[in-house]
Design a protein around this motif. Structure first.
Motif, mmCIF file in Angstrom:
data_model
loop_
_atom_site.group_PDB
_atom_site.id
_atom_site.type_symbol
_atom_site.label_atom_id
_atom_site.label_comp_id
_atom_site.label_asym_id
_atom_site.label_seq_id
_atom_site.Cartn_x
_atom_site.Cartn_y
_atom_site.Cartn_z
ATOM 1 N N LEU A 1 -2.618 3.867 -3.062
ATOM 2 C CA LEU A 1 -2.400 2.992 -4.213
ATOM 3 C C LEU A 1 -2.143 1.591 -3.679
ATOM 4 C CD1 LEU A 1 -2.179 3.035 -7.313
ATOM 5 C CD2 LEU A 1 0.305 3.271 -7.042
ATOM 6 N N TYR A 2 -2.957 0.615 -4.119
ATOM 7 C CA TYR A 2 -2.935 -0.737 -3.581
ATOM 8 C C TYR A 2 -2.398 -1.692 -4.635
ATOM 9 C CZ TYR A 2 -5.878 0.966 0.248
ATOM 10 O OH TYR A 2 -6.358 1.635 1.321
ATOM 11 N N VAL B 1 0.865 -1.179 0.000
ATOM 12 C CA VAL B 1 0.000 0.000 0.000
ATOM 13 C C VAL B 1 0.897 1.223 0.000
ATOM 14 C CG1 VAL B 1 -1.813 1.296 1.166
ATOM 15 C CG2 VAL B 1 -1.807 -1.206 1.269
ATOM 16 N N LEU B 2 0.754 2.095 -1.013
ATOM 17 C CA LEU B 2 1.457 3.376 -1.041
ATOM 18 C C LEU B 2 0.460 4.442 -0.612
ATOM 19 C CD1 LEU B 2 3.468 3.090 -4.408
ATOM 20 C CD2 LEU B 2 4.113 2.360 -2.102
ATOM 21 N N LYS B 3 0.749 5.129 0.513
ATOM 22 C CA LYS B 3 -0.209 6.071 1.076
ATOM 23 C C LYS B 3 -0.001 7.459 0.511
ATOM 24 C CE LYS B 3 -0.949 3.560 5.359
ATOM 25 N NZ LYS B 3 -1.027 3.620 6.845
ATOM 26 N N PRO C 1 -11.045 15.887 -2.053
ATOM 27 C CA PRO C 1 -9.967 15.903 -3.046
ATOM 28 C C PRO C 1 -10.178 14.836 -4.133
ATOM 29 C CG PRO C 1 -9.253 14.707 -1.125
ATOM 30 C CD PRO C 1 -10.659 15.197 -0.808
ATOM 31 N N ILE C 2 -9.514 15.065 -5.279
ATOM 32 C CA ILE C 2 -9.450 14.082 -6.340
ATOM 33 C C ILE C 2 -7.994 13.643 -6.460
ATOM 34 C CG2 ILE C 2 -9.819 13.628 -8.794
ATOM 35 C CD1 ILE C 2 -11.938 15.804 -8.779
ATOM 36 N N ILE C 3 -7.720 12.326 -6.349
ATOM 37 C CA ILE C 3 -6.363 11.798 -6.275
ATOM 38 C C ILE C 3 -5.936 11.277 -7.647
ATOM 39 C CG2 ILE C 3 -4.826 10.187 -5.107
ATOM 40 C CD1 ILE C 3 -6.013 12.392 -3.316
ATOM 41 N N HIS C 4 -4.732 11.643 -8.095
ATOM 42 C CA HIS C 4 -4.131 11.130 -9.325
ATOM 43 C C HIS C 4 -2.749 10.590 -8.989
ATOM 44 C CE1 HIS C 4 -7.199 13.315 -11.694
ATOM 45 N NE2 HIS C 4 -7.004 14.308 -10.840
ATOM 46 N N TRP C 5 -2.512 9.310 -9.231
ATOM 47 C CA TRP C 5 -1.173 8.732 -9.068
ATOM 48 C C TRP C 5 -0.472 8.809 -10.415
ATOM 49 C CZ3 TRP C 5 1.489 7.300 -4.802
ATOM 50 C CH2 TRP C 5 0.773 7.179 -3.610
#
Length: 1273
Positions: free
Chosen positions: A210-211, A172-174, A184-188
């Motif tokens: 991110l899993y 898991v990347l936090k 919020p809207i998250i974009h990796w």
């Protein structure tokens, strides 16, 4: 609250002076869906209209991040313009009195915003705001708007994160986005701002992390960056990149069963509000990557409101409803096992309206009920305010009544009850509010319907005369009519609540003038009622029965009042509209007819014709039924077998709407080598069984065919085989007779019996015979299976008694009766005696003879044959004789005749006649021939008649002698007369006594008249048949008139109309170029008959003078200018020179004449020379007759004359030159004719078709064989 508002609320039951001059034209609820509106009619005339306040723009909740964001506004409409006020957290709030706020107020709008420069000063303005808009008619209240403050998300300083794990493990990347009131809207993404590729193994959670379900070496990278986006502030914050290192495993990666990463545990609860978008999430680790599926445990999952997202890891509800509450389970599976998580979804609802109160106008004294119902979870509470004031704050005496259901009731309203009523519904999730206007007003009555309207209806309709009124209170109207003194006493008349007058079943007696009046007011309008004849269908569609594939035609003829326009005819099938087909032409409309093509089972039904006018409609229906051949009968059974009978029964098949008329029963004999079905009997269509009479010794199979008016059904399935018992024959063969043809032979034959009558096995015929005389009683016999039986050495034509008996293995048939038969015949031995000929006239004779003796016939005498042979014609001379065909004409007579009249002979001919007796075997010897000559007869028509005109008053007639003179020609008779409309012009006669003359000249004829000529030959027997021609003299020629010019660049086209019957004349065209000073030039001679000439070789753009001359005299002079630009004259090509054109024309003319001569020679040779060779040597001067059977001798002079005349084409025969429209005699010669190179040319040199009339008794036959001669009995 301002004083005026408190005064309105507290004045129930008292009349407020502020409301008397004000009226309300339109009441609508403020910006709410499903809001009803009440209109004062647009044609109601009143001034100084007022409108209550309506909030058009609601204040909106806002989160303030900077000083520029604090803006609170409210807009409303109304007349007078509304006055605005605000409350904050339930307390009065005046933005204008706050030095930190700036207010902008316009007509119908109010807004305030901050003047502060720091964000900290904005926190004091946090709270709940309500806007109030008021005028003299009431106060409208806005929805509640919440103002809150927040700081902008800030980028936080972070340490670089390094993650390391072994291949196959989960990760898991936090993201850890900054805390904010905004979602919020998250974009990796990577360092190149490319999105991290998501899939079933790698995915982003709703929490922003991110899993990884399990790691692979490819996941190693140092730029996993979480980018956080806030839409409201248009901000994106990039987090510190994360380094992920995946260590490859030194051994086989161990597989792992699924484990829930988010959410944890096996069960969780999720709360949602009705109408929201909800997402349930299941993120799972495992190796291999697990598959995730969703199901609802307590019911069916909504297909329309649910969808899967993020590779099936999310279950999305769009516009979630209360029915979506329940238990949902996500299941994650791989090869190592399964894990589940159950969500309990609880759906509640903010308040929402079920029924909203409606704004209305009311007259004083009415009772008003305002219904307000709302729903939600939990159930909302309902509260009322009037002009924004709670009911509890209003005097109890003037307070409306509140029912248990939440409705508000105002009894006996007055002007003081005019206000804006607010209904509010609240639960823990929110509050909704609606404004409703109650307007109590008194308005003077007005009649809104125009005066003098004419209402037109048809007989039998319900007439409605309008009288629309408006006022408050509602006006009362009365109706009057001079035609109906007691109007409302008529049960057909009804006064409607809207003021209209309704007359049921209107008739012509109801026509007239009607007056509508308002009680207690000087107001009235008149209306004219006109009643027309009703539309009636005179010829309605009929019920049709049609076979499949055929065409059905429905007719619908109607009668319409003449004052109405043509009606529309609408066709319907089973109450569905029909439209004309364009592709398959199934339906075609032709006037009153509907044509249904290629009728199929789908076309069955009821067809309705609707005749529609602008006032009424008449309709009538007819059915279309298909009828077809019946289905075959079924369930055939053979029962009750008796001596030669059985009973056959069956079950009828479907008759397809056409009753069965009869049943045909057929049988098949199974013993036959070539089996076939045969007819046995017919029974009525109402029967379902029949008693069958059978023949012995037959192996039967039966079948049944049903027949209706359409046709036959297919045969039924056959029955099982049924055999009858063998018996002796019931009868003997019929038509026993002798068919002996050879002498000394007796041939006995009979009609063979049908196998059905054999009655048993080993069937044969026993044939018996004996002589009638001298043989005694002994019978000779012979058994055989089929005729005939031959008996030899019995003599010629001897009588015998013969009989034939049927026998089989079971016995013999009945004793037969004998018949008389004869042995074979031979030809007669003797010829008839005393043959004689009696001449009746030139074409008929009577032949007589003595009969032969009966004993010499040697058989049955069938009659006599007369042989008549034409030897030659009698007009031979100088020893010449034409070859004749010797084929005789045969005439048969009866056996008892001794004379015969024969017609159809050729006159003036040599004949021979003989006679023979004949029987069935043949003809006997001929009698001695008798020779005789026929007398002269009248001649046939002359072969040709040609007209020639040397002058305007003279006509020369030339002809060829008759092909059949039928005697010695003694001359000709010519008759002619003018052709006039009355057809009674006198006939003039010219008699020609010299038979060798072949022409005659007629003078002093009328140049303006047409003539009809009759020419016939004459013999001593009289005048023969005539040949007829029509014609007219040729007029003197003249140059053309009315010449038309068409000018080109270097030519001029000249055209004119040639004169009919005029001789051709030649004229010349002289032309002079006026531009170059050259001399006059002239053309070759132009024929007046050619109607067109082209003058060539001219210079472009030049002026020419044209002069037309005839006989050295100018008859026309003109000038022309050629088209184009003038150029220097150049040397003309020799191809355009006149001499060259003349030479070429002469060569073409010579070639044409040569071809014509060759064609004539070929035609003559093919028609005569070959024939002469075929018939053998004959005189070269002799000409064959038309029938090419009987030749004739002709004089040398007549032959020469015939050759001369035959070389001239006929002026009128088989041409159009002698018709009234084509008598155009041109050229310098008397007559110019056209030779057509086709069969018409040949016909001018051969004998005409009318040379031998069709009624001639002796017509020629092919190959020299004459046809049968006509017999005149």
């Amino acid at each position: 609250m301002p004083h005026t508002q408190r005064q309105q609320v507290g004045s129930r039951g008292r009349c407020s002076s502020h409301l008397l001059p004000f009226v309300l034209p339109l009441l609508v609820l403020a910006a709410l869906p499903c809001q009803a509106a009440i209109h004062i009619p647009s044609n109601y005339h009143i001034k100084n209209l007022k409108r209550p306040p309506i909030i058009t723009t609601q204040p909106e909740s806002v989160t303030v991040f900077s000083i520029e964001d604090l803006v609170m506004s409210c807009e409303a409409s109304g007349n007078p313009s509304p006055i605005f006020r605000w409350t904050k957290d339930g307390e009065e709030f005046d933005p204008g009195s706050d030095p930190e706020l700036k207010v902008t107020e316009d007509n119908g709008s109010f807004a305030f915003y901050t003047l502060s420069n720091t964000i900290d000063t904005l926190k004091q303005y946090q709270g709940k705001y309500v806007c109030y808009a008021s005028n003299v008619l009431g106060t409208a209240v806005s929805n509640e708007a919440v103002l809150s403050t927040d700081v902008l998300p800030q980028q936080q300083k972070e340490k670089k994160v390094n993650m390391k794990s072994e291949e196959g493990n989960s990760m898991v990347l936090k993201c850890n986005p900054p805390q904010s009131s905004m979602e919020p809207i998250i974009h990796w993404m990577d360092s190149g701002l490319h999105h991290i590729q998501l899939n079933h193994r790698v995915m982003a959670g709703k929490d922003g992390n991110l899993y990884f379900a399990h790691l692979t070496p490819e996941d190693t990278r140092d730029d996993y960056t979480c980018n956080v986006q806030y839409l409201a502030t248009r901000t994106i914050l990039a987090k510190e990149p994360i380094t992920l290192t995946v260590t490859p495993s030194n051994s086989v990666v161990r597989k792992r069963r699924p484990v829930m990463m988010r959410p944890t545990g096996g069960q969780s609860t999720y709360h949602a509000l009705r109408g929201q978008t909800v997402e349930l999430e299941c993120i799972v680790q495992g190796l291999p990557t697990p598959d995730v599926s969703w199901l609802r445990k307590d019911g069916e999952m909504s297909e329309s409101r649910t969808s899967r997202d993020m590779f099936d890891r999310r279950l999305r509800f769009t516009d979630i409803a209360e029915s979506d509450g329940g238990e949902y389970q996500c299941r994650a599976n791989n090869s190592q096992g399964r894990v589940t998580h159950t969500y309990t979804v609880i759906v509640e609802a903010s308040p929402y309206w079920i029924k909203e109160p409606v704004s209305q106008l009311y007259a004083p004294g009415e009772t008003v009920r305002l219904d307000c119902q709302a729903d939600g979870i939990p159930t909302p509470t309902i509260s009322w305010t009037i002009n924004g004031i709670l009911l509890s704050d209003i005097d109890e005496d003037s307070r409306p009544t509140l029912t248990a259901s939440g409705s508000l009731i105002l009894n006996d309203v007055s002007f003081g009850d005019t206000a804006i009523y607010q209904c509010q519904a609240s639960n823990k999730h929110g509050t909704i509010l609606t404004n409703t206007h109650v307007y109590v007003v008194e308005l003077p009555p007005q009649i809104l319907t125009e005066d003098g309207n004419t209402y037109t209806f048809t007989e039998g309709q319900k007439a409605l005369l309008e009288c629309e009124t408006f006022g408050s209170p509602k006006p009362k109207v009365t109706w009057e009519s001079p035609t109906l003194s007691t109007l409302l006493a008529d049960p057909r008349v009804n006064l409607l609540t809207n003021g209209g007058l309704e007359i049921a079943n209107v008739t012509h007696d109801d026509e007239g003038l009607y007056t509508c009046s308002v009680q207690k007011a000087n107001l009235s309008v008149s209306a004219e009622l006109e009643v027309l004849n009703r539309t009636v269908i005179l010829s309605p569609p009929q019920d049709l029965k049609v076979q499949p594939g055929n065409t059905a035609i429905f007719t619908c003829a109607a009668s319409v009042d003449p004052k109405l326009a043509l009606p529309l005819i609408q066709w319907r099938k089973n109450n569905q509209k029909l439209f004309e087909s364009s592709s398959d032409e199934k339906y075609t409309f032709e006037g009153p007819d509907l044509i249904v093509a290629n009728v199929q089972p789908d076309d069955e039904g009821e067809y309705t014709c609707q005749v529609i006018t602008k006032l009424d409609m008449a309709e009538a229906s007819g059915t279309l039924t298909l009828y077809d051949r019946p289905d075959p009968p079924t369930s055939l059974q053979v029962t009750d077998p008796k001596h030669r009978t059985v009973t056959l029964s069956w079950t009828p098949g479907d008759d397809h709407n056409s009753p069965v008329l009869e049943y045909v029963i057929e049988f098949e004999d199974q013993e036959l080598k070539h089996k076939r079905w045969e007819h046995l009997m017919k029974v009525s269509g109402s029967k379902t069984h029949a008693t069958l009479t059978l023949w012995p010794n037959i192996y039967y199979r039966f079948r049944v065919v049903a027949i209706n008016e359409v046709g036959k059904s297919e045969p039924s399935k056959p029955t099982e085989t049924h055999k009858t018992i063998a018996e002796a024959p019931d009868n003997n063969p019929e038509d026993v007779r002798s068919e002996s043809t050879d002498p000394d032979t007796l041939v006995i034959t009979w009609k063979e019996m049908d196998r059905k009558n054999f009655n048993g096995p080993d069937f044969t015929y026993k044939v018996m015979w004996r002589r009638v005389v001298g043989s005694g009683p002994d019978w000779h016999q012979e058994n055989t299976t089929a005729p005939p039986v031959f008996v030899s050495d019995v003599g010629d034509f001897s009588p015998f008694e013969i009989k034939v008996q049927a026998i089989n293995l079971m016995g013999e048939g009945p004793e037969p009766d004998p018949v008389i038969g004869y042995s074979g015949e031979d030809v007669p031995r003797e010829a008839p005696m005393d043959l004689g000929v009696v001449l009746i006239n030139s074409t008929s004779i009577k032949v007589t003879w003595a009969p032969v003796e009966k004993g010499s016939v040697r058989g049955h005498l069938k009659g006599y044959k007369i042989y008549l042979t034409r030897l030659r014609s009698r007009d031979h001379h100088r020893g010449r004789r034409t070859a004749e065909s010797k084929t005789p004409v045969v005439v048969e007579t009866g056996p008892n005749e001794e004379k015969k009249v024969i017609g159809g002979l050729k006159p003036y001919s040599h004949y021979t006649v003989t006679i023979k007796a004949f029987n069935s075997k043949g003809e006997g010897p001929p009698a001695d021939p008798v020779t005789f000559n026929t007398d002269e007869g009248v001649p046939g028509p002359p072969m040709n008649l040609i007209l020639d005109s040397p002058s305007e008053t003279e006509m020369i007639l030339r002809w060829t002698p008759p092909a059949e003179p039928n005697g010695v020609l003694v001359g000709y008779l010519l008759q002619y007369q003018q052709i006039v409309e009355s057809e009674d012009s006198p006939m003039q006669v010219e008699q020609i006594d010299d038979p060798t003359v072949a022409h005659i000249s007629l003078k002093n004829l009328d140049r303006h008249s047409h003539y009809r000529f009759y020419l016939r030959g004459r013999t001593a027997a009289g005048d023969g048949e005539h040949i007829t021609r029509e014609g007219a003299t040729t007029l003197e020629g003249a140059p053309p008139a009315n010449i038309t010019l068409s000018v080109g660049e270097n030519l001029v086209n000249l055209s004119w109309v040639a004169k009919k019957r005029h001789r051709n004349v030649g004229f010349q065209i002289h032309y002079l170029n006026k531009n170059d000073g050259s001399k006059w030039k002239k053309t070759e001679k132009v024929n007046s008959s050619q109607s067109f000439y082209q003058l060539q070789g001219l210079n472009p753009g030049s002026h020419y003078r044209l002069r037309f001359t005839y006989s050295n005299t100018t008859f026309w002079d003109t000038e022309v200018k050629t088209a184009g630009t003038e150029v220097m004259e150049k040397q003309q090509s020799f191809a355009t020179q006149g001499w060259f054109i003349g030479v070429v024309s002469a060569v073409v003319l010579l070639l044409l004449i040569l071809l014509i001569l060759c064609f004539i020679k070929r035609s003559k040779g093919g028609k005569y020379s070959v024939k002469d060779k075929e018939e053998g040597p004959m005189d070269s001067e002799a000409r064959p007759m038309k029938d090419e059977t009987f030749g004739e001798y002709r004089s040398l002079e007549s032959d020469l004359e015939e050759k001369r005349t035959a070389s001239l084409p006929s002026l009128c025969e088989e041409s159009k030159l002698c018709s009234a429209d084509n008598l155009d005699f041109n050229g310098s010669s008397a007559v110019t004719t056209e030779l057509n190179m086709d069969e018409s040319l040949v016909s001018q040199f051969s004998r005409p078709s009318d040379g031998l009339p069709d009624s001639s008794p002796l017509t020629p036959a092919t190959n020299g064989v004459p046809n049968a001669v006509a017999i005149l009995d």
